[in-house]
Design a protein around this motif. Structure first.
Motif, short mmCIF file in Angstrom:
data_model
loop_
_atom_site.label_atom_id
_atom_site.label_comp_id
_atom_site.label_asym_id
_atom_site.label_seq_id
_atom_site.Cartn_x
_atom_site.Cartn_y
_atom_site.Cartn_z
N UNK A 66 0.68 -1.31 0.29
CA UNK A 66 -0.29 -0.04 -0.27
C UNK A 66 0.66 1.57 0.35
N UNK A 67 2.29 1.53 0.56
CA UNK A 67 3.51 2.32 -0.08
C UNK A 67 2.94 2.17 -1.37
N UNK A 68 2.39 4.32 -1.42
CA UNK A 68 2.98 4.01 -2.76
C UNK A 68 4.26 5.55 -3.02
N UNK A 69 4.67 5.42 -2.22
CA UNK A 69 6.09 6.64 -1.65
C UNK A 69 5.44 7.89 -0.59
N UNK A 70 6.08 8.76 -1.60
CA UNK A 70 5.83 10.51 -1.30
C UNK A 70 4.00 11.11 -0.98
N UNK A 71 3.15 10.32 -2.00
CA UNK A 71 1.85 10.68 -1.84
C UNK A 71 1.19 9.83 -0.66
N UNK A 72 1.89 8.71 -0.52
CA UNK A 72 0.81 8.12 0.91
C UNK A 72 1.88 8.35 2.17
N UNK A 73 2.98 8.60 2.14
CA UNK A 73 3.26 9.76 3.49
C UNK A 73 2.51 11.19 3.59
N UNK A 74 1.93 11.94 2.52
CA UNK A 74 1.29 13.38 2.85
C UNK A 74 0.35 12.99 3.29
N UNK A 75 -0.58 12.17 2.26
CA UNK A 75 -2.18 11.73 2.50
C UNK A 75 -2.10 10.41 4.36
N UNK A 76 -1.37 10.64 4.70
CA UNK A 76 -0.69 9.91 6.10
C UNK A 76 -0.79 11.08 7.24
N UNK A 77 0.23 12.16 6.82
CA UNK A 77 0.03 13.93 7.10
C UNK A 77 -0.72 13.74 8.38
N UNK A 78 -1.84 14.68 6.70
CA UNK A 78 -2.78 15.16 6.88
C UNK A 78 -4.28 14.41 7.50
N UNK A 79 -4.46 12.79 7.55
CA UNK A 79 -5.50 12.07 7.86
C UNK A 79 -4.81 11.73 9.17
N UNK A 80 -3.77 11.71 9.66
CA UNK A 80 -3.46 11.94 11.65
C UNK A 80 -3.03 14.12 11.74
N UNK A 81 -3.94 14.30 11.47
CA UNK A 81 -3.91 15.76 11.54
C UNK A 81 -3.73 15.88 13.85
N UNK A 82 -2.03 16.42 13.66
CA UNK A 82 -1.85 16.71 15.01
C UNK A 82 -1.02 16.26 15.32
N UNK A 83 -0.48 14.93 14.93
CA UNK A 83 0.31 14.62 15.37
C UNK A 83 1.44 13.94 14.05
#
Length: 148
Positions: A66-83
């Motif tokens: 499921x890791x699609x590179x920087x897009x996945x990182x950016x998505x999880x950063x947004x999803x984990x707002x505040x963390x």
């Protein structure tokens, strides 16, 4: 102040290697400062964030289902707002550090680092700093300067 003197931090460890994930979870739990949750892939990590997040920290394996590179990182950063999202990897390169930083990760921790180095890195990230291994600090400094 030591890690044990601070409030408990929630941490999601997303790694498809069971032994690695379990070892990190036990290691962090044993400090008395972290409450770990495990995810075996990106889909499970997203589900955990939606159900139980945001987490104070997410340790995200760079290479797993499921890791699609920087897009996945950016998505999880947004999803984990505040963390904070920290990439966990066995390899290190200037390109990787630049891409990881640009995607919004708060740092990169190498699986080859010592326990002490990892705890110090996580504490600096909790304290609001950006952490990348020193081997490429000058290169990353140029990247960060260009991003500002």
């Amino acid at each position: 102040m030591t890690l044990a003197d601070q409030k408990l931090r929630t941490v999601l460890i997303a790694d498809d290697h069971h032994l690695v994930g379990e070892a990190f979870a036990q290691f962090l739990s044993d400090t008395g400062a972290y409450v770990p949750t495990l995810a075996r892939d990106v889909l499970e990590a997203r589900a955990e964030i939606l159900a139980n997040g945001p987490f104070d920290l997410i340790l995200l394996d760079l290479i797993m289902p499921g890791m699609e590179g920087p897009e996945t990182i950016a998505d999880l950063v947004r999803l984990n707002a505040g963390g904070r999202v920290v990439v966990l990897t066995g390899g290190n390169s200037r390109f990787r550090q630049s891409v990881i930083f640009a995607a919004g990760a708060a740092g990169l921790v190498l699986k080859s680092q010592s326990a002490k180095q990892i705890l110090e890195a996580l504490q600096s990230i909790i304290d609001g700093e950006i952490y990348f291994p020193m081997s490429d600090a000058r290169h990353l400094g140029r990247v960060m300067g260009a991003a500002l």
